[in-house]
Write an enzyme that holds these catalytic residues in place. Structure first.
Site, PDB file in Angstrom:
ATOM      1  CB  ILE A  13       0.178  -4.826  11.645  1.00 33.19           C
ATOM      2  CG1 ILE A  13       1.452  -4.820  12.491  1.00 33.19           C
ATOM      3  CG2 ILE A  13      -0.958  -5.510  12.414  1.00 33.19           C
ATOM      4  CD1 ILE A  13       1.369  -3.953  13.746  1.00 33.19           C
ATOM      5  N   GLY A  14      -1.432  -4.632   9.046  1.00 35.85           N
ATOM      6  CA  GLY A  14      -2.733  -4.719   8.370  1.00 35.85           C
ATOM      7  C   GLY A  14      -2.712  -5.685   7.202  1.00 35.85           C
ATOM      8  NE  ARG A  52      10.443 -29.553  17.286  1.00 38.76           N
ATOM      9  CZ  ARG A  52      11.593 -29.623  16.623  1.00 38.76           C
ATOM     10  NH1 ARG A  52      11.868 -30.674  15.864  1.00 38.76           N
ATOM     11  NH2 ARG A  52      12.466 -28.632  16.685  1.00 38.76           N
ATOM     12  CG  HIS A  53       8.728 -27.549  13.016  1.00 36.75           C
ATOM     13  ND1 HIS A  53       8.398 -26.770  14.100  1.00 36.75           N
ATOM     14  CD2 HIS A  53      10.060 -27.761  13.087  1.00 36.75           C
ATOM     15  CE1 HIS A  53       9.493 -26.518  14.803  1.00 36.75           C
ATOM     16  NE2 HIS A  53      10.510 -27.112  14.210  1.00 36.75           N
ATOM     17  CG  HIS A  60      10.367 -23.473  13.693  1.00 41.22           C
ATOM     18  ND1 HIS A  60      10.497 -23.155  15.019  1.00 41.22           N
ATOM     19  CD2 HIS A  60      11.554 -24.033  13.327  1.00 41.22           C
ATOM     20  CE1 HIS A  60      11.700 -23.506  15.448  1.00 41.22           C
ATOM     21  NE2 HIS A  60      12.365 -24.027  14.434  1.00 41.22           N
ATOM     22  CB  CYS A  81       0.816  -2.055   4.775  1.00 34.33           C
ATOM     23  SG  CYS A  81       0.707  -2.850   6.382  1.00 34.33           S
ATOM     24  N   GLY A  82       2.367   0.137   5.939  1.00 39.67           N
ATOM     25  CA  GLY A  82       3.120   0.998   6.850  1.00 39.67           C
ATOM     26  C   GLY A  82       3.800   0.212   7.963  1.00 39.67           C
ATOM     27  CB  THR A  83       2.548  -1.493  10.848  1.00 43.35           C
ATOM     28  OG1 THR A  83       1.319  -2.009  10.324  1.00 43.35           O
ATOM     29  CG2 THR A  83       2.326  -0.115  11.448  1.00 43.35           C
ATOM     30  CG  ASP A 140      -0.480   0.328   2.507  1.00 41.08           C
ATOM     31  OD1 ASP A 140       0.743   0.590   2.636  1.00 41.08           O
ATOM     32  OD2 ASP A 140      -1.259   0.364   3.476  1.00 41.08           O
ATOM     33  CG  HIS A 141      -0.969   4.756   1.237  1.00 41.28           C
ATOM     34  ND1 HIS A 141      -2.051   3.891   1.238  1.00 41.28           N
ATOM     35  CD2 HIS A 141      -1.004   5.392   2.429  1.00 41.28           C
ATOM     36  CE1 HIS A 141      -2.702   4.030   2.379  1.00 41.28           C
ATOM     37  NE2 HIS A 141      -2.088   4.916   3.121  1.00 41.28           N
TER      38      HIS A 141
HETATM   39  C1  RB5 Z   1      -1.984   3.192   6.060  1.00 45.65           C
HETATM   40  O1  RB5 Z   1      -1.884   4.511   6.467  1.00 45.65           O
HETATM   41  C2  RB5 Z   1      -1.594   2.248   7.163  1.00 45.65           C
HETATM   42  O2  RB5 Z   1      -2.655   2.128   8.037  1.00 45.65           O
HETATM   43  C3  RB5 Z   1      -1.198   0.914   6.571  1.00 45.65           C
HETATM   44  O3  RB5 Z   1      -0.141   1.094   5.716  1.00 45.65           O
HETATM   45  C4  RB5 Z   1      -0.760  -0.141   7.569  1.00 45.65           C
HETATM   46  O4  RB5 Z   1       0.232   0.308   8.415  1.00 45.65           O
HETATM   47  C5  RB5 Z   1      -1.831  -0.838   8.269  1.00 45.65           C
HETATM   48  O5  RB5 Z   1      -1.615  -1.783   9.027  1.00 45.65           O
END
Ligand code: RB5
Length: 147
Positions: A69-70, A133-134, A98, A65-67, A8-9
């Site tokens: 995570i999403g 196991r894995h 693993h 993405c930024g983190t 993403d951006h």
């Molecule tokens: C976008 O601004 C940000 O929310 C996305 O890149 C990401 O970090 C979400 O988890």
């Protein structure tokens, strides 16, 4: 080795860096963008990447993405995907050995203590251990899908 890549951006610069590295090490890829600072939704990029991966002929996926995570959460909602969100080279190696992770997610706004390109290298080169196991744990993990 063939890889699908999407971001993403929040990770445009990191994506450019990763793609340049893939070119350098001779790894083929399909890049689904977004290659400019245009706001897109990370679940859309994750879905596009997984749908492309499912067409076949791909070994791995790299999402950003930024983190991280999403886009990892989104990818992990999709059947058959084990998208790791490693914090360093060690975790990247372990998730291949693993968890047999088929996708990795990275954060474009995250400061990693290790060279992120070395994390990519580990993700692309470290094999699954194949240990009983894995394998058992991965089977249990995948059995959680849809629960
Ligand atoms: C976008 O601004 C940000 O929310 C996305 O890149 C990401 O970090 C979400 O988890």
């Amino acid at each position: 080795m063939r890889v699908v890549v999407a971001n993403d951006h929040g990770a445009v610069d990191l994506a450019k860096k990763v793609l340049a590295h893939l070119d350098e090490i001779g790894v083929e890829y399909t890049y689904l963008g977004v290659g400019e600072e245009k706001s897109v939704d990370y679940p859309d990029k994750a879905r596009e990447a997984v749908e492309e991966y499912r067409k076949g002929g791909y070994d791995r996926g790299i999402l950003m993405c930024g983190t991280g995570i999403g886009i990892s959460l989104a990818a992990n909602k999709m059947k058959g995907i084990r998208c790791a969100l490693p914090q360093d080279i060690y975790a990247t190696e372990k998730t291949r050995e693993h968890n047999d992770a088929n996708f990795m997610a990275l954060g474009g706004r995250v400061e990693y203590k290790d060279d992120v390109l070395k994390m990519v290298d580990a993700f692309l080169t470290v094999p699954f251990s194949g240990d009983e196991r894995h394998m058992r744990r991965i089977e249990k993990l995948m059995a959680l899908e849809g629960k």
